[in-house]
Every structure is written in C-alpha cells, then in structure tokens.
Design a protein around this motif. Sequence first.
Motif, PDB file in Angstrom:
ATOM      1  N   ALA A   1       0.826  -1.204   0.000  1.00 47.33           N
ATOM      2  CA  ALA A   1       0.000   0.000   0.000  1.00 47.33           C
ATOM      3  C   ALA A   1       0.865   1.261   0.000  1.00 47.33           C
ATOM      4  O   ALA A   1       0.606   2.199  -0.755  1.00 47.33           O
ATOM      5  CB  ALA A   1      -0.930  -0.001   1.215  1.00 47.33           C
ATOM      6  N   ILE A   2       1.895   1.273   0.832  1.00 50.16           N
ATOM      7  CA  ILE A   2       2.806   2.422   0.884  1.00 50.16           C
ATOM      8  C   ILE A   2       3.507   2.597  -0.461  1.00 50.16           C
ATOM      9  O   ILE A   2       3.631   3.708  -0.962  1.00 50.16           O
ATOM     10  CB  ILE A   2       3.815   2.262   2.034  1.00 50.16           C
ATOM     11  CG1 ILE A   2       3.097   2.369   3.377  1.00 50.16           C
ATOM     12  CG2 ILE A   2       4.924   3.307   1.939  1.00 50.16           C
ATOM     13  CD1 ILE A   2       3.946   1.975   4.562  1.00 50.16           C
ATOM     14  N   ALA A   3       3.951   1.500  -1.061  1.00 48.01           N
ATOM     15  CA  ALA A   3       4.636   1.558  -2.357  1.00 48.01           C
ATOM     16  C   ALA A   3       3.719   2.129  -3.439  1.00 48.01           C
ATOM     17  O   ALA A   3       4.148   2.960  -4.246  1.00 48.01           O
ATOM     18  CB  ALA A   3       5.137   0.176  -2.752  1.00 48.01           C
ATOM     19  N   THR A   4       2.476   1.705  -3.454  1.00 45.77           N
ATOM     20  CA  THR A   4       1.518   2.194  -4.457  1.00 45.77           C
ATOM     21  C   THR A   4       1.312   3.702  -4.328  1.00 45.77           C
ATOM     22  O   THR A   4       1.327   4.432  -5.325  1.00 45.77           O
ATOM     23  CB  THR A   4       0.174   1.463  -4.311  1.00 45.77           C
ATOM     24  OG1 THR A   4       0.395   0.062  -4.495  1.00 45.77           O
ATOM     25  CG2 THR A   4      -0.847   1.952  -5.324  1.00 45.77           C
ATOM     26  N   VAL A   5       1.169   4.169  -3.106  1.00 47.05           N
ATOM     27  CA  VAL A   5       0.987   5.611  -2.870  1.00 47.05           C
ATOM     28  C   VAL A   5       2.248   6.380  -3.266  1.00 47.05           C
ATOM     29  O   VAL A   5       2.167   7.424  -3.923  1.00 47.05           O
ATOM     30  CB  VAL A   5       0.622   5.879  -1.396  1.00 47.05           C
ATOM     31  CG1 VAL A   5       0.664   7.360  -1.076  1.00 47.05           C
ATOM     32  CG2 VAL A   5      -0.750   5.296  -1.086  1.00 47.05           C
ATOM     33  N   LEU A   6       3.419   5.872  -2.900  1.00 47.18           N
ATOM     34  CA  LEU A   6       4.671   6.562  -3.234  1.00 47.18           C
ATOM     35  C   LEU A   6       4.891   6.644  -4.742  1.00 47.18           C
ATOM     36  O   LEU A   6       5.334   7.676  -5.243  1.00 47.18           O
ATOM     37  CB  LEU A   6       5.857   5.880  -2.560  1.00 47.18           C
ATOM     38  CG  LEU A   6       6.003   6.130  -1.062  1.00 47.18           C
ATOM     39  CD1 LEU A   6       7.134   5.292  -0.495  1.00 47.18           C
ATOM     40  CD2 LEU A   6       6.240   7.607  -0.790  1.00 47.18           C
ATOM     41  N   VAL A   7       4.588   5.566  -5.471  1.00 48.25           N
ATOM     42  CA  VAL A   7       4.751   5.588  -6.929  1.00 48.25           C
ATOM     43  C   VAL A   7       3.864   6.671  -7.531  1.00 48.25           C
ATOM     44  O   VAL A   7       4.319   7.474  -8.353  1.00 48.25           O
ATOM     45  CB  VAL A   7       4.448   4.204  -7.544  1.00 48.25           C
ATOM     46  CG1 VAL A   7       4.285   4.301  -9.057  1.00 48.25           C
ATOM     47  CG2 VAL A   7       5.554   3.217  -7.204  1.00 48.25           C
ATOM     48  N   ALA A   8       2.612   6.732  -7.123  1.00 47.08           N
ATOM     49  CA  ALA A   8       1.694   7.749  -7.656  1.00 47.08           C
ATOM     50  C   ALA A   8       2.150   9.153  -7.275  1.00 47.08           C
ATOM     51  O   ALA A   8       2.106  10.073  -8.100  1.00 47.08           O
ATOM     52  CB  ALA A   8       0.281   7.492  -7.135  1.00 47.08           C
TER      53      ALA A   8
END
Length: 84
Positions: free
Chosen positions: A22-29
């Motif tokens: 979840a953190i990775a998805t937010v950071l990529v965006a």
Amino acid sequence: MNAGDTIQIVQDIALNAALPAAIATVLVAWIKSRTSRKAMFTTKDNEVLHAFEGMSPDEIERLVKLSRSIAVIDTAQKTKNKKG
C-alpha cells in the motif's frame, strides 16, 4: 536555503503484510505526479536508498520492507495564491 517540504514517515510494518504494498503504491503515484518529488529510505543498517520516477511498485515495496524510515521531499517552490 529553500529545501521544500519534508515529511518523515516512521513505520513498523512487521505486523501487517499489506502495508508495504500500500505504501509503495501511494509513493509511486506521488512521485509520478511531479518530477520534483523524491523518496529516501533509511534501512535498519542506516543505509540511505533513493526512489525515483520510473520505479515500479514492486521495486519500491522492496525498499519499504528494508526500511526503518522513509522521508518524502517535494523540492518545488510553493506558489502563493494571490487574491484580488
């Protein structure tokens, strides 16, 4: 010195397996939305690793799992809203 905004995220992700993804998805965006945005990961061994535009969520998730803390930075100057 104008360094922009910095937000320090300290995490304990060992208890929840869904958090790194979840953190990775937010950071990529967040990184993709503006080129002035960066993320730096400090590992448990105090090594600093950088995330940059073009990295996949899987690559950033690996960094999240290795991290003791994450610092996100937006180096762009804020524009002031002029009224009137």
